[in-house]
Every structure is written in structure tokens, then in C-alpha cells.
Design a protein around this motif. Sequence first.
Motif, PDB file in Angstrom:
ATOM      1  N   MET B 429      54.122 -22.153   3.626  1.00 11.44           N
ATOM      2  CA  MET B 429      53.299 -20.800   4.082  1.00 11.44           C
ATOM      3  C   MET B 429      51.993 -21.118   4.503  1.00 11.44           C
ATOM      4  O   MET B 429      51.420 -20.423   5.436  1.00 11.44           O
ATOM      5  CB  MET B 429      53.242 -20.022   2.730  1.00 11.44           C
ATOM      6  N   LYS B 655      41.611 -16.193   3.267  1.00 15.35           N
ATOM      7  CA  LYS B 655      43.055 -15.778   2.565  1.00 15.35           C
ATOM      8  C   LYS B 655      43.482 -16.544   1.463  1.00 15.35           C
ATOM      9  O   LYS B 655      42.695 -17.633   0.882  1.00 15.35           O
ATOM     10  CB  LYS B 655      43.730 -16.452   3.683  1.00 15.35           C
ATOM     11  N   TRP B 657      47.042 -17.619  -1.125  1.00 15.66           N
ATOM     12  CA  TRP B 657      48.452 -17.688  -1.244  1.00 15.66           C
ATOM     13  C   TRP B 657      48.886 -17.921  -2.500  1.00 15.66           C
ATOM     14  O   TRP B 657      48.253 -18.546  -3.396  1.00 15.66           O
ATOM     15  CB  TRP B 657      48.958 -18.963  -0.388  1.00 15.66           C
ATOM     16  N   ASP B 672      54.324  -8.246  -7.713  1.00 15.42           N
ATOM     17  CA  ASP B 672      53.324  -8.868  -6.759  1.00 15.42           C
ATOM     18  C   ASP B 672      51.887  -7.959  -7.003  1.00 15.42           C
ATOM     19  O   ASP B 672      50.844  -8.743  -6.809  1.00 15.42           O
ATOM     20  CB  ASP B 672      53.602  -8.221  -5.649  1.00 15.42           C
ATOM     21  N   ARG B 676      48.432  -9.935  -7.586  1.00 20.62           N
ATOM     22  CA  ARG B 676      47.300  -9.637  -6.893  1.00 20.62           C
ATOM     23  C   ARG B 676      46.019  -9.574  -7.734  1.00 20.62           C
ATOM     24  O   ARG B 676      44.964  -9.750  -7.605  1.00 20.62           O
ATOM     25  CB  ARG B 676      47.384  -8.526  -5.712  1.00 20.62           C
ATOM     26  N   ASP B 717      43.089 -11.193   1.914  1.00 20.03           N
ATOM     27  CA  ASP B 717      44.585 -11.101   2.125  1.00 20.03           C
ATOM     28  C   ASP B 717      45.147 -11.888   1.125  1.00 20.03           C
ATOM     29  O   ASP B 717      45.010 -13.243   1.183  1.00 20.03           O
ATOM     30  CB  ASP B 717      44.938 -11.039   3.390  1.00 20.03           C
ATOM     31  N   LYS B 719      48.874 -13.630   0.114  1.00 25.33           N
ATOM     32  CA  LYS B 719      50.477 -13.583   0.459  1.00 25.33           C
ATOM     33  C   LYS B 719      50.913 -14.060  -0.665  1.00 25.33           C
ATOM     34  O   LYS B 719      50.536 -15.243  -1.499  1.00 25.33           O
ATOM     35  CB  LYS B 719      50.535 -14.860   1.639  1.00 25.33           C
TER      36      LYS B 719
END
Lengths: 286, 788
Positions: B429, B655, B657, B672, B676, B717, B719
Motif C-alpha cells: 500500500m 497520509k 495507513w 473502519d 479511523r 486521509d 487508508k
Amino acid sequence: MKLPAFEYLRARSPEEAWQLHSEVEGDAVYLSGGHSVVPSMALRLQAPSRLIDISGIADLHGIAVQGEVLRIGAMTRHAEVMDNPLVARHAPLLALAAPHVAHPAIRNRGTLGGNLALADPASEFPAAVLALRAKIEIMGPEGRRHVPADDFFLDLYETALAPGEILAAVHVPLPPADRVFAFDEIARRRGDYAMVGVAAQADLEEGVVVDASIALFSVGFTPVRATAAQAALIGAPLSPESLARAQASLAEDLDPPDDPGFPAPRRLQLARVLLGRVLNRMETRP
Amino acid sequence: MTLHIGQPQRRENARRHLAGRGRFVSDLALPRMLHAVFVRSPMAKGRILGIDIEAASLCPGVVRIFTAADLNPRCQPWVGTLDHFAGMQSPPMNILAEESVLWTGHPVAMILARSRAEAEDAADRVLVDIEDAEPVTGGVPVLQPGAARANDAADSNLCYEALLQTPDVDRAFAGAAHVVEAGFTFGRHTAVTLEPRAVVADYDPSSGALTVHQGTQTPYQFQDVYARHFGLPEGKVRVIAPDVGGSFGMKLHVYNEEMGAVAASLILGRPVRYVADRLESFVSDIHARDHDVYGRMAVAADGTILAMEIDDLTRIGAVSAYPRTSAAEGNQVIRLMGAPYRMADYRGKLSVAFQNKVQTSQYRAVGHPIACAVTEALVERAAEATGCDSFEIRARNLIADDAYPHVSATGYQFEKLSHQACLARLRGMMDPGALRAEQAALRARGIYRGFGIASFVEITNPGATFYGVGGARISAQDGAVVRMLPSGDIHCAISVTEQGQGTETIIAQVVADQLGVVPERVSVTTGDTATTPSGGATWACRGAGIGGETALRAGRQLRDRILTLAGALVQTDPATLRLAGGAVVDAATGAPRIALEEIGRIATYRPDTLPDGIDHSLTVAHHFAPGGYPFDFTNGIQGSLVEVDVETGLVTLLKHWVVEDCGRIINPLLVDEQIRGGVVQGLGPAFFEECQYDADGQLTNGSLADYLVPMAVEMPDIKIAHIETPTQDTILGAKGVGEAGTAAAGAAAMNAVNDALRPFGACLTQTPMTPLRILDALDAARQERTAP
Ligand SMILES: Cc1cc2nc3c(=O)[nH]c(=O)nc-3n(C[C@H](O)[C@H](O)[C@H](O)COP(=O)(O)OP(=O)(O)OC[C@H]3O[C@@H](n4cnc5c(N)ncnc54)[C@H](O)[C@@H]3O)c2cc1C
């Protein structure tokens, strides 16, 4: 966090506001957007017995060009400062500052007049009006006067407003078409009060700076005009050298408070960095 | 049969909350209800000389003002120790300060008035005379002999200490090719729930019944606490937790204010409401973390991690929290160190010290972020020392995916984890090669980006070894009552609770699949000790793993009842039937045999038509306690990409992950969102959140103007990917996921910041990583380089 009991009255004219204010000598507070007064009452930092709502006074509203100046009424909300085309055109530093002031919900209620009257040294607008060389229109029982921004911000939360006087408007001199501006601040989160901020404008003739006006905020008890930095720019083009001179002379302009959590040298350092960035980004208005 | 388990079902109560139809404790208005406000100590330590309530008593609306002498006797003091923490001490705590005040914000008087505003007016007029004493506020070596004590009722400032070690740890260090080491400081932060703590205590003298409406995550625990500490029969105590606006562990501790509300209601025979305002939350909600950790890691020349040695000093409040103690966090810190790695040897020392600040205690991911940040920072140093890159050193040292069961150097037993699979997935990723190339290109332009990764394990589904063995009356089991209504709709009353994470939604999904109905036909009741069975509720990640399994097993028992009944009705062997589509169907062909509503109708209204002796009760109750492994560990890995402005110290989080393995995923959407939210609560204290105290023990940033919570704009963000390794200990196979995000987000971000600063030789070892600390680190590195 409940407000202590108070009386709420609405004034329809300046005369009525003065009257209501003088009745409870020293114990009345004007209410505009309420976004500073009301939280501070809820925190019980302030307990006036009377709030006088001045938002209904017609003279405090409106944005218009009047001869050589743009008059922005005290009741203009932050959101309108941000969006109004006349402000963007004639007082671009205010328009550039507005998006940094708090968040949409607060900008929808907070007023330019309330913000300037409060004179929070960490606030964006006072520095912007200083850099714009604006005048503050004040009306009181004794009459109307126009105080240059340089003489308006006196100390921490202290302005040239005498008790009972009302801040009516800001008068921004109409800028020449090729004046350049920039505004920025360093804040840990978008919308927070800044760690340090800079508002600057300059006039150039054949590429040489002939006039510069720079104000910083969050650097002391009031917004501060950077006189030495301004002087360092005049007579030369905006170049890495002149920027460096301006950055170096900031030490003469600023005497930031020394707080264990934010030592004065650090604040000065950040002010220098930001001044460099802002001067690098000077543009004519859109 | 899994039709709905595994589906991204939306959270059932979200629509109601969005529509403004939430029912929180703060919304409750009972007849004759009084509002409580506490007068608090303005200093961190001192002796109360006198409290003058006369002027305050005369204020409009004031009904009663309590001081310690008239309120405390109604409540048995509480002591925050547990037996399995050998040698632990903590003085008893009372509702109101008696002689000594122990932290800024310690309640000294309680005002009851018709409205909160009137109570606040009166609070301003209570005169408290306190003789100031020098507070213990950390910084100084609080544990040295003869040090001034934070709490004069304790022998010393040492609340608890522990030592954990393998026999060969010294040998491992002696033989290591490299030893890397560093000291770390982790600041204090607090939960900042959207809804503050809230309670309405309602004692009815005519029935002797106490009903407490409380925004808590553990209603049964409070039922037990109130019964014991107020001398009431447990059956007369009802605790109702309606909608709760976030808890994060903060709402399971016993607080002076809630106990005060109950005591006042008992004395006055009227409902008493206390809702913390935001300023009070800062000085009364538990704080979290506050650790100084020194860590060393022994590494072989090839990058193999041989051993770790840890010394953790954590500073709590002036007493340990009740009933879970303030020692559990440090205990988990020293036990989670190095947990993802094969490392054989370990020594961990823990000291838990008293000081005059707000209590610290369990908050989301108890101990995990500290253990993870220290371990992962040392792993990075080990990588540097041995010339490995971040992925390589972890690939070499993470427990192999086929090497289970495994016991960690600290004694944790892992059933089955998937570290290597997660690492490989994360590598795919993140594409570290591309990130390195970009980093180099940007550095040439004066832009400093860095990335970091951090592996973690998370403790979930705890059994009774967690608290029960220490004598705490904290349930490790949960219970469910599942019943079919006459219409064929299903109702489940369950002891796990809902604070916005979607517990009720996943329970409905699990139950629906056992009974062959859509989740919309399953209504779920939680949070009321009178209408749901007793259980652990919400703590340490148990809603899905334990609550889900409880619901599953109860659902299956009801299924069997329904099939037996159906078999009698359609005169077929129940073994040839199953439930699907809201009906009993032929197991082989799926052909409908009889609808659930028909069974409900007959069982309820026409039981007379049923064959003799058949059990027509369509309600089952089931309790489930985790067995097998003491915990179901989960695992995962996180990555962070940041850009550091080296002139201002500001960090942009570009970012993030997460690859996570929480076993069976019941609802990917909610999983999820747990991750988060967890990541944000990990990044908050890594960059923004810190309860700052001055040397006098004053909290200097106790409002949301000064205490910076992370906001959406500043967050990256995120992921997310999953590996699924269900636990074999349950039928459902679900583990927990609530703390995974928080466990490693800060660790990954710290490694990322340090990667960005590598060209300058600067290194951050303190959180939050504020702009000023980053500038300080840059200056320190510069000075080191220019020093002769
Ligand atoms: C959460 C939050 C974040 C904020 N963040 C920022 C920020 O980042 N930057 C920033 O600059 N500000 C910020 N503010 C303050 C906001 O801009 C205020 O609204 C503003 O400072 C005051 O304007 P007001 O109209 O609300 O004034 P009010 O609160 O109504 O009044 C403020 C003071 O000025 C006096 N006053 C008001 N109008 C007049 C007048 N016409 N003549 C004389 N006296 C008057 C009042 O008596 C009072 O003393 C924030 C506020 C909040 C609540």
C-alpha cells in the motif's frame, strides 16, 4: 458555564445606546456578535449587569465607497468581510485575513466592529486595519471622531474608545491599483488564534519600494507596526537581500512576551520566518 | 449462516441522532430535580481551614449546600487498589475533600439549587480558606526518599511498582552487537467526549429504590458500586445509561461528582442532576498517559532483536482511580513492550507515582501507545545501527505467521497473529521505494517529508484475569436475552453497551443471522440494569468479541427452540429444517415450511393447539464468558507520511495507513470507523493534545480554546486494509478493534517525523510533537554538530 443574570436591552439609535449605557455607569456592555462577550460571561470572567444590543443601529451597517475611502460598518459580519467584493477590491488585507478568523459558525455572527473594539492582540483584523492604515470611526455623546489605527490599539484589550463610545466603522483609504499585499499566520490548527501573524502591503515605483506598511499580531499586547522592517524595504526592490534586511530589523520592532511555553526568541524567530514568506508572496489584489 | 455478518450495515442509531432525537442524560428533566455544582479547590495541595457557606446559602434558588461533614458519611470511601497488584497502596477517597485538597479541581463543597445557573451564582459566594502547601507536580524526583508527599495519607509517593524479567536478559545485552537506547516523555491528555459526564440520581424514599441515569459505559459496575458504597440492596439500585456521547474508557471510573449526586439524592429524597461543564471535565475527568520511559534494545549484528529493557515512571493523581486502579496502564505498558517481535529476553520496571494532579487512568488503548511508540522508535534505531530499512528489520523480527501459538518475552500468549502478512500488505500500500524517491527529490527543494511504520498488538476480549482475579467486582462475562415476539420480530436485550460505536447494530446483525431474519427485524436494548442481564458492558474491546458471541449463542438457542416448535407444527424432524428469509424452511431445498409470524401467533395466542409437553417459550437467556486464551490479541501495522516545516516546526499529516487483523469482521463499515477514530485519538496526543500544568499544579490550558483536539482539517486521509484471522476460541471468531487505531498511530507518526528530520540529525522523543519541541530538537541537533 452558565451566564450570571443580566439585563438585555436593544438600542435603536446611538443616542439610546449612550443613554442605556450611562444609566448603569461602568456596568453595561455593548453586544454586537456576542461571540466574545457571551463566552466570557459564561466563563464568569465578566459579569455586566446589562447587555445593550447595538446591532439594530442603522449607522453601523453597510459597506460603501465614500470619496477616497471604503467605509465598512462595524456590524459587518466576518463572513461578509470574507465575501464582499468591495472589501476584496479596496481592503484586500481584511478579505485575506477573514478566512483565518475562527470557523464559519463564528464568522457568521462575529462582527468587524466587535472584533476591533475587543482588540485581542492575537486577532487578525486589528493587524489588517493597521497595515491598511485605516481609520476607526467612533461616535459618542461628544460627537464623531476618526482615529488612525496606529492610535487606536493602546494596550491589552485597551483601545481609544472611551466608556460608552461606539465603534461605528472602519475607513480604509482606497489603494492604488498596483499596490501589493499579503497576509498569513502560523497556527497549529486552521481557525485557531495564531502563534504569530503578518499583514503587509507595499507600493512600488519602477520596481522599487516607495512605501511599505507591515503589521504583526500575536507578538505582544497590541498589534504591532513593524516600523524598522518597513524602513528596511524602502528604496530597494523586493529582493532576497531586502527581505533579509527586513527580517533582521524585526528585532527592533518586536518585544514579544516571554512565556515559558513560548519563549520570546522563538516568537521572534517565527515572526521573521513568516515575514519572509509573506513578503515573498506580495501580490496585487485579484 | 452469515448473510449479514460481514456486511457494511449503517449504524442504526445514527439517523436518530442526526435527527436530533438522541436521548442523553442531559436531556432528562424529572419533577423536583435539583442541579448540582461543585465548589473546587483552586490549589493543587493544601489544608482546608474553613468553608463559609453562609452567603451562598442565601442566594436565590439554593436548596442545600453540603460540605464534607454532612455528605461524606452517607458514602463508604473507595480505595483504588487491586489484590493482584501486589504491594499497591492508595489512600481512601471521599466525595468531598475533608482536611486536605489534593489537586486543583478537588471538590470541597456541593451546591444544590433549582437551576445550574443559580447553583453557579451561589458557588461564586462560597468562601474556602485553604492553607497552601507545596504540591508534588512531577518533574522533581518524586520517588526519592524524603521527597515531599503528594498525599499525606500515603507512606510515600510510590503507589505501585513492578518488575518483570527473563533470566537471561543481562546476558543478551552483554552479547549484543549493538545496544540502542533513548528516553521518552509522553504527555497527559484527556478524553474530551462530545457529551460530558452526566448523571441524574433519583432516590425514591417511599420504595427505597435508587435509579441512576448516567452517561456511562458500565452500568452494571455502577449498580454494584452504588449498592455497596451506599449500603443499598443491589436489587433496589437501577442504573440506566441512555444515549451516551462517547466514553473511551473515561466513563467507567468512579468520580466524586457522581457519588455526590447519589449521596445528595439519598439525603434529600429528590432527583439530583450533575452535568460536568467543559471546564470541569478538564479538572475532573481522568487524564491519560503521563510517562517517562527509558528504553534499551539489544540487537545482533544481523538486525535480530535480542532483548529490551524498560524503565517506566508514570505519574498518576494523588490517589489511584477506582475500581480499576491507575496502575493498569503502566502494567500494560511494561507487558506490551516488544510484543510483536520474536525477542526472547526482557526486563521491564514500572513505578507508579502519586502527584497533585487530576487522576490518570484507563483511556482508549490503555498502555498500548506508550509501549508501541517506545518499541517502534527503538526498532528504528536498531535498523539504523544495523543498516536495515524499516520494513526489512520488521520482516526479520516480527513473529512468523506460522509460529503460533507463541508466548511473548513478557508472558503474553498469542493464539494466532498475522504480523508478516500485515507488513507485506502495508508495504504494497505504501510503496516505500516510491516514497523514498519522492523524499529525496523534495529534500533537494528544501521540503522535508518522512514516513514511519509501527507494528502493534492489541489486547481484546479480556477474561477474568484482567480484573476479576484482583478482587474487582468487574464482570468479564456478558449476558443476552433473545426472544421472538408474536409477530416473528426479534428482540435482544444484552449487557454490552452503546456509546456511538455501533454495538447495537452489530448485535442485530449477529442475531439476525442466527434466526434467518433481516437485521431490521431485530431490535436491541442495552444500557439498563433493570431490563438487560448483567455483564461487563464496554471496556477493553469486548462488544464484538464477547458481546457478539453471547448474542450468537443465545440466538442459536432460540433458533433450536423455534425449529423444535416448527418441527411439531409441520410434523417434520427439526433436523431437516432451518431458518431463512423470516421463515422455517426445508434445510435441503430452502422451500418455505412455516413463517416465523405463524409460529409466534400459535405459540403466543393458541398454545392450546400445540402438542402436549412441547416447550413453547420463545425467550432464551444466555451468558458467555471468554475461555481458552486469557485474551484474544489482535495485531496490525500502521504507516504515516508527514511533511515537517523545519522553519516553523509545523507538521502536515499527509497520509496514514492501517493494516489490521481483528479476526472475523462483523461490520466492515463500523470496523473502519473504529480504526479511523482510533487513529485520530492516537494522532491527537502525538501532535496536539496535552494537559499542561505549571509548577504550582495549575492546569494552564483547561478549556477547548487552549487544549487542542485534532480537527478534521489537520487529519490525514486514512487508508485501511484487513487481514482476517478469526479466533478459534469462539464460534463467531471476532476479536476487538476499538483500540487498534490508537495503539500505533502516534508511534508511526513519531517515526515519520524523525525520518523527515534525519538530514538534520534531529530526533523527537516527546509527545505531543509540538512546533516548539520540533524547533528545539532542530536547535539541539545543530548545536551538537557545531560543538567542538
Ligand atoms: C470559538 C471561537 C474562536 C474564535 N477565533 C477567533 C480567531 O481565530 N481570530 C479572531 O480574531 N477572533 C476569534 N474569535 C472571536 C470572534 O472574532 C469574535 O466574534 C470577535 O472578536 C468579537 O466580535 P463580536 O461581534 O462577537 O463582539 P461581541 O462579543 O459582541 O463584543 C466584543 C467586545 O466589544 C465590544 N463591542 C462590540 N461591538 C462594539 C462596537 N461597535 N463599539 C464599541 N464596542 C463594541 C463589546 O462591548 C465587547 O466588549 C473567536 C471566537 C470564538 C467563540
